[in-house]
Design a protein around this motif. Structure first.
Motif, PDB file in Angstrom:
ATOM      1  N   MET A 369      44.276  31.558  33.288  1.00  0.00           N
ATOM      2  CA  MET A 369      43.808  32.886  33.677  1.00  0.00           C
ATOM      3  C   MET A 369      44.025  33.145  35.160  1.00  0.00           C
ATOM      4  SD  MET A 369      40.245  33.236  31.566  1.00  0.00           S
ATOM      5  CE  MET A 369      40.160  32.858  29.817  1.00  0.00           C
ATOM      6  N   GLU A 370      43.967  32.083  35.940  1.00  0.00           N
ATOM      7  CA  GLU A 370      44.150  32.194  37.383  1.00  0.00           C
ATOM      8  C   GLU A 370      45.042  31.058  37.861  1.00  0.00           C
ATOM      9  OE1 GLU A 370      40.399  33.431  39.653  1.00  0.00           O
ATOM     10  OE2 GLU A 370      39.572  32.400  37.893  1.00  0.00           O
ATOM     11  N   HIS A 371      45.764  31.319  38.942  1.00  0.00           N
ATOM     12  CA  HIS A 371      46.562  30.272  39.566  1.00  0.00           C
ATOM     13  C   HIS A 371      46.536  30.501  41.076  1.00  0.00           C
ATOM     14  CE1 HIS A 371      49.608  27.091  39.489  1.00  0.00           C
ATOM     15  NE2 HIS A 371      50.147  27.721  40.516  1.00  0.00           N
ATOM     16  N   PRO A 372      46.333  29.464  41.845  1.00  0.00           N
ATOM     17  CA  PRO A 372      46.219  29.626  43.300  1.00  0.00           C
ATOM     18  C   PRO A 372      47.423  30.366  43.888  1.00  0.00           C
ATOM     19  CG  PRO A 372      45.633  27.393  42.663  1.00  0.00           C
ATOM     20  CD  PRO A 372      46.175  28.053  41.426  1.00  0.00           C
ATOM     21  N   GLY A 373      47.135  31.453  44.599  1.00  0.00           N
ATOM     22  CA  GLY A 373      48.176  32.188  45.293  1.00  0.00           C
ATOM     23  C   GLY A 373      49.055  33.054  44.417  1.00  0.00           C
ATOM     24  N   TRP A 374      48.704  33.186  43.148  1.00  0.00           N
ATOM     25  CA  TRP A 374      49.578  33.956  42.254  1.00  0.00           C
ATOM     26  C   TRP A 374      48.720  34.695  41.226  1.00  0.00           C
ATOM     27  CZ3 TRP A 374      52.868  31.505  37.785  1.00  0.00           C
ATOM     28  CH2 TRP A 374      53.654  32.508  37.186  1.00  0.00           C
ATOM     29  N   TYR A 412      39.378  38.378  35.080  1.00  0.00           N
ATOM     30  CA  TYR A 412      38.940  39.575  34.362  1.00  0.00           C
ATOM     31  C   TYR A 412      39.840  40.761  34.705  1.00  0.00           C
ATOM     32  CZ  TYR A 412      34.563  37.142  33.335  1.00  0.00           C
ATOM     33  OH  TYR A 412      33.625  36.248  32.883  1.00  0.00           O
ATOM     34  N   THR A 413      40.151  41.554  33.710  1.00  0.00           N
ATOM     35  CA  THR A 413      40.853  42.809  33.940  1.00  0.00           C
ATOM     36  C   THR A 413      40.648  43.718  32.742  1.00  0.00           C
ATOM     37  OG1 THR A 413      42.976  43.859  34.450  1.00  0.00           O
ATOM     38  CG2 THR A 413      43.029  42.016  32.929  1.00  0.00           C
ATOM     39  N   GLY A 414      40.727  45.003  32.992  1.00  0.00           N
ATOM     40  CA  GLY A 414      40.694  45.976  31.910  1.00  0.00           C
ATOM     41  C   GLY A 414      42.068  46.508  31.588  1.00  0.00           C
ATOM     42  N   VAL A 415      43.089  46.008  32.285  1.00  0.00           N
ATOM     43  CA  VAL A 415      44.465  46.476  32.094  1.00  0.00           C
ATOM     44  C   VAL A 415      45.140  45.648  31.010  1.00  0.00           C
ATOM     45  CG1 VAL A 415      46.722  46.799  33.177  1.00  0.00           C
ATOM     46  CG2 VAL A 415      44.631  47.247  34.486  1.00  0.00           C
ATOM     47  N   ASN A 416      45.740  46.325  30.055  1.00  0.00           N
ATOM     48  CA  ASN A 416      46.458  45.667  28.971  1.00  0.00           C
ATOM     49  C   ASN A 416      47.918  45.507  29.380  1.00  0.00           C
ATOM     50  OD1 ASN A 416      47.615  44.813  26.588  1.00  0.00           O
ATOM     51  ND2 ASN A 416      46.666  46.374  25.321  1.00  0.00           N
TER      52      ASN A 416
END
Length: 817
Positions: A369-374, A412-416
């Motif tokens: 879901m997350e990656h450092p710097g990206w 988290y995001t609401g964008v598909n």
């Protein structure tokens, strides 16, 4: 003069007595006016009878549900959307305990009066007139009338008008009470008593967004209105009297919480139970057992909003946008969404839970879901070939439309990321070399052959490109010098070679012999459009994938290629049932021929070999069971975005790892599952393996650069008489350098429906049927395809392959996979 208690009571009692003697029960309704205004009885009756007596009762606001369906037909709730959490139920679906508790506590003479309880009204009016605490005295029918009027206000979309309406219908004034009385009498004339009680129990509020006895039973006690026990029913009816005071969903409350056994609710609950006993609605034994029962709520949070769909939340969000954009649901998108949130619809979607679970699982395993710097994004979309039904939609984020939640983490995001901006998505991503299939389509469409060679040398002076829409285009002044990923200088590649190795300069050389406007129009014929809604760009750089598009758009296009050139617009809804049980019309797919079937067959010939001998070998090798597959890879400048798109005759899937914002070089980034640049080749096979096992895959019609005949008949049997390693392909996937498998000849034409071979000179024009291909005659281009070195130029892991990097900001890279 100041009224005295005796004077007021005497006047009221006199009026009520006269009304009873005259048989005019309705006159009792005007007693508060007499008491408060001093009007004469005759005057009051005239004013009262001139008030409107008809109440416009509109359908109740109910929650709408979005479902997926299991293989056995069982509906699976993804989410419910509502302004008011309400499920309207019938008389037999409401516990008799609940019905009796309401009557005992709110209106004991409900079955005796004609809409207004004279005794209750008199008592309340006297108390109010003497300056005491304002009394209600409203019958159940009057309360129902008030709720109906409030509901009408709630339907107003304009906040200012809604508040004004609400203030009028809830103000504490004689005028409001008189209107409610008159309307209550009108309701009693129109509806049977039981129906009024049922409607009251369905409309009344139980705290927060919980409305109606069924939703209240679900929420507070995890049961149904029909199954309510005596103490549960009395506790729920208690809440109706004052939801803010008596509700049971605040266990930390000092006055009415878990620590004191919800004391405030229990006290009134026990009062209601005593009233039920006094009026003979329950036995002494039932009463004793009920009052001894502690108040024990079992809160079940309602499924509200798409976030409750968890991994399917983005698909759910896509469905809500389709409903919002459908004119059948209202005049504009706001009205449509409000109508949907209030209309009580059951929406049955196209989502295939087997494919969706596979997509969610492989996404979780391969893209964090997350990656450092990206700001990394992962997407997977599958559609059904020939129908446009969206079968799966997943991404590597948790869904939330709450800005406060989104601010806590990039997870988290609401964008598909899978859909267009208008459908709740992003503004799209460059698809890289997956876009090259549309230049190939235009190449074959205009009569060129797969074995035809073009000038593919890298250069900064490509000269003038033809564009029938915008006029001739020349980029020499810009020193436009796109490169190939593996550093190939170019030369004269055939169209098939350029496709296998994803050679940028090969496709630019093809575009020099075509019309840039024609390439754009062919892409549009496959349903391709920019995700932001702008027109497709048709520069020479666009040939190698610089238009930002949605992954769903590419899945639809690849499904069209597999469907013999017939593309179907995506649909996500199979069926909608209204609150009345009737079906509501749903959007239908728009299917149209994008290219001639012979052109599609030529594309299939090349794209099958991309899977077995080209840049998509890793996806091909990891997919089982084997069925015939087509595919194309794509990678943008510097490895910013990496794509794998492909299809069988039944399902098309796109898997990609993209940069949501900023830049990233995926070749230098690794996830726990392996290199970021090859995550697509781990995800795509996982989903397509499930699709192949479930939907099978028939032969795909092919036309090669030489006279080649391949069966056109489809089959849904994933198993085949052919070797599963070959899946009907004339090449052996185990040997990228072997042009023909002499042991496995091309299957003869079905004599019932022969496939017409292509004339070697004019490959798109069909001629008379021919006999099956002699297995001795290899199916190869006239000019041999340069063999792919599995140990060198093409890395089975997807890196280091042939392909293109435009070398500047408006061009793309295809990193061989």
């Amino acid at each position: 003069m100041r009224r005295t208690a005796g004077g007021v009571a005497g006047a009221l009692l006199g009026l009520v007595t006269m009304s009873a003697l005259a048989g005019l029960l309705v006159t009792a309704a005007v007693t508060p006016v007499i008491a408060l205004s001093g009007l004469g009885a005759a005057n009051s009756i005239t004013v009262f009878e001139n008030l409107p007596g008809y109440l416009n009762i509109q359908p109740l606001s109910q929650k709408s549900n979005i479902y997926a369906t299991e293989n056995d037909g069982t509906p699976v709730l993804l989410a419910s959307l509502y302004d008011q959490n309400r499920i309207e139920v019938g008389w037999d679906d409401i516990s008799a305990y609940a019905r009796d508790a309401v009557i005992a506590s709110e209106d004991p003479r409900f079955y005796e009066h004609g809409g207004v309880d004279a005794q209750g009204t008199l008592r309340a009016a006297v108390t109010t007139a003497l300056g005491g605490v304002t009394q209600g005295g409203s019958s159940i029918t009057q309360q129902y009338v008030k709720n109906v009027r409030v509901q009408k206000c709630e339907l107003e979309l304009d906040d200012r008008l809604r508040k004004r309406c609400y203030d009028v219908v809830t103000e504490t004034s004689p005028d409001r009470k008189i209107k409610e009385m008159r309307l209550a009498i009108g309701v009693e004339k129109k509806f049977p008593k039981n129906d009024i009680l049922r409607q009251y129990l369905n409309i009344t509020g139980f705290g927060g967004t919980v409305y109606g006895i069924e939703a209240a039973a679900n929420y507070y006690f995890s049961t149904t209105a029909a199954a309510l026990t005596l103490p549960q029913a009395a506790s729920l009816v208690t809440i109706v009297n004052n939801p803010a005071k008596f509700r049971l969903d605040n266990p930390s409350s000092e006055t009415n919480g878990e620590a004191n056994g919800y004391a405030v609710n229990k006290a009134r609950r026990d009062y209601i139970l005593r009233e039920m006993l006094r009026r003979g609605k329950i036995t002494a034994v039932e009463f004793e057992a009920a009052v001894a029962t502690p108040v024990q709520p079992a809160i079940t949070e309602p499924s509200t909003g798409c976030q409750t769909a968890e991994g399917s939340a983005y698909f759910c969000d896509y469905v809500t946008h389709l409903l919002r954009n459908d004119p059948a649901f209202g005049e504009d998108d706001e009205a449509r969404l409000q109508n949907f949130r209030r209309g009580g619809y059951d929406v049955y979607t196209t989502l295939d839970l087997d494919l969706q679970r596979a997509a969610e699982a492989t996404m979780a395993a391969n893209v964090p879901m997350e990656h450092p710097g990206w700001d990394v994004g992962g997407v997977i979309t599958s559609v059904q070939v020939g129908t446009g039904r969206v079968l799966a939609m997943a991404q590597n984020k948790r869904y939330s439309q709450d800005p406060a939640v989104q601010a806590t983490s990039a997870a988290y995001t609401g964008v598909n990321y899978n859909t267009d901006y208008a459908d709740g998505g992003s503004r799209g991503f460059q698809p890289g070399s997956t876009y090259k299939v549309f230049t190939l389509a235009e190449w074959l469409k205009t009569g060129h052959r797969l074995d035809e060679r073009v000038d593919s040398a890298r250069k900064a002076n490509w000269g003038t490109f033809n564009d029938s829409c915008l006029g001739p285009q020349n980029y020499d002044a810009q020193n436009w010098n796109p490169r190939n990923d593996a550093g190939e200088s170019g030369g004269k590649y055939s169209a098939l070679e350029a496709m296998l190795g994803s050679i940028n300069t090969g496709f630019i050389g093809m575009a020099k012999r075509l019309d840039l406007c024609g390439i754009r129009q062919t892409a549009e014929a496959f349903g391709v459009h920019r995700a932001d809604g702008d027109p497709l760009v048709q520069t020479a750089a666009a040939v190698i994938g610089t238009n930002e598009v949605a992954p769903l758009t590419m899945a639809v296009a690849f499904a069209g290629i597999a469907n013999r050139g017939v593309t179907c617009s995506p649909i996500a809804i199979d069926r909608i049932v209204g609150a009345d049980g009737d079906d509501v019309p749903v959007p239908e797919p728009d299917c149209a021929a994008s290219v001639d079937p012979t052109v599609a067959a030529g594309m299939v010939f090349a794209m099958r070999r991309v899977m077995t001998d080209g840049t998509a070998q890793q996806s091909w090798g990891a997919t089982a069971p084997r069925v015939p597959l087509i595919g194309k890879t794509g990678t943008t400048d510097g490895g910013k975005d990496t794509w794998m798109a492909g299809a069988s005759s039944t399902v098309a899937t796109v898997a990609a790892v993209v940069s949501v914002t900023g830049e990233a070089r995926q070749r230098s980034i690794s996830f726990a599952s392996g290199p970021a640049a090859t995550a697509r080749h781990r995800m795509w096979p996982d989903v397509m393996s499930v699709a192949n096992a479930k939907y099978g895959g028939g032969e795909l019609a092919e036309l090669g650069p030489a006279p080649v005949v391949v069966p056109v008949t489809d089959t849904t049997d994933a198993g085949d008489s052919r070797d599963s390693r070959d899946s009907g392909d004339t090449r052996d996937s185990d040997d990228a350098g072997d042009a023909v498998d002499p042991v496995e000849p091309v299957v003869p034409v079905d004599p019932v429906e022969p496939v017409v071979p292509v004339d070697p000179v004019e490959p798109v024009v069909p001629v008379d049927p021919v006999v099956p291909v002699d297995p001795v005659e290899p199916v190869v281009p006239v000019e041999p395809v340069v063999p792919v070195d599995p140990g060198g130029a093409v890395d089975p892991g997807g890196n280091g392959g042939k392909g293109g990097d435009g070398g500047n900001g408006d061009s793309t890279v295809d990193s061989g996979g």
